[in-house]
Scaffold this motif. Sequence first.
Motif, mmCIF file in Angstrom:
data_model
loop_
_atom_site.group_PDB
_atom_site.id
_atom_site.type_symbol
_atom_site.label_atom_id
_atom_site.label_comp_id
_atom_site.label_asym_id
_atom_site.label_seq_id
_atom_site.Cartn_x
_atom_site.Cartn_y
_atom_site.Cartn_z
ATOM 1 N N LEU A 129 8.359 -12.236 4.244
ATOM 2 C CA LEU A 129 7.383 -11.558 5.096
ATOM 3 C C LEU A 129 6.447 -10.667 4.280
ATOM 4 O O LEU A 129 5.243 -10.629 4.531
ATOM 5 N N GLY B 233 2.429 -11.158 3.874
ATOM 6 C CA GLY B 233 1.519 -10.046 4.144
ATOM 7 C C GLY B 233 0.604 -9.752 2.967
ATOM 8 O O GLY B 233 -0.590 -9.496 3.139
ATOM 9 N N LEU C 141 -1.952 0.104 11.313
ATOM 10 C CA LEU C 141 -0.755 -0.514 11.884
ATOM 11 C C LEU C 141 -0.353 -1.766 11.102
ATOM 12 O O LEU C 141 0.827 -1.986 10.831
ATOM 13 N N GLY C 142 -1.322 -2.599 10.745
ATOM 14 C CA GLY C 142 -1.022 -3.773 9.920
ATOM 15 C C GLY C 142 -0.507 -3.378 8.550
ATOM 16 O O GLY C 142 0.448 -3.967 8.027
ATOM 17 N N LEU D 128 0.987 -0.600 7.814
ATOM 18 C CA LEU D 128 2.310 -0.013 7.991
ATOM 19 C C LEU D 128 3.377 -1.096 8.092
ATOM 20 O O LEU D 128 4.480 -0.948 7.547
ATOM 21 N N LEU D 129 3.058 -2.195 8.732
ATOM 22 C CA LEU D 129 3.984 -3.315 8.835
ATOM 23 C C LEU D 129 4.273 -3.899 7.455
ATOM 24 O O LEU D 129 5.430 -4.103 7.083
ATOM 25 N N VAL D 130 3.213 -4.152 6.682
ATOM 26 C CA VAL D 130 3.400 -4.681 5.321
ATOM 27 C C VAL D 130 4.151 -3.668 4.461
ATOM 28 O O VAL D 130 5.051 -4.030 3.708
ATOM 29 N N GLY E 163 6.296 -1.464 5.416
ATOM 30 C CA GLY E 163 7.703 -1.485 5.812
ATOM 31 C C GLY E 163 8.469 -2.614 5.158
ATOM 32 O O GLY E 163 9.582 -2.427 4.659
ATOM 33 N N PHE E 164 7.881 -3.805 5.133
ATOM 34 C CA PHE E 164 8.541 -4.930 4.474
ATOM 35 C C PHE E 164 8.654 -4.704 2.971
ATOM 36 O O PHE E 164 9.662 -5.047 2.350
ATOM 37 N N TRP F 240 11.415 -2.292 2.422
ATOM 38 C CA TRP F 240 12.675 -2.971 2.708
ATOM 39 C C TRP F 240 13.117 -3.791 1.500
ATOM 40 O O TRP F 240 14.276 -3.778 1.104
#
Length: 130
Positions: free
Chosen positions: A8, A12, A106-107, A109-111, A113-114, A117
């Motif tokens: 993911l 991204g 927001l996009g 932040l998603l990337v 987060g991955f 992780w």
Amino acid sequence: MRLVAQLLAAAGILAEGLVVGGLLFVLGGVVDAYSMSLNGADPGDAQVAIRVAAVVLGLALAALGAGLGRAALRHRPARRLTMAALVVQCVVVAVAGVALGWAVFLGALLVLGFLLWVQLDEQPLEAEGR
């Protein structure tokens, strides 16, 4: 779970490379088409500089995404150089997300987060079929 996170994050980063590189390339054309003077620079020189930056940034992000994707497909953690590039990418994503508005944030932040992780996942790797 590392495989999912790496894939993911790689997707991204590849998407980000395409979007950022494409937008910068188009911006270079706009600068030349409207003869914009960027702080007194010649519009032709500005166009070349922006387009070179677009290609370099797009290729760098694509290489980072490919390296992370390769690590995921091999079921291994990312190597040192890739991890260093991911730290830089986390900072760039956070700054760009804040600077460019809520939708981009927001996009980003998603990337981010991955990416975090992938970096913080300390689970033992599965055996390699032995």
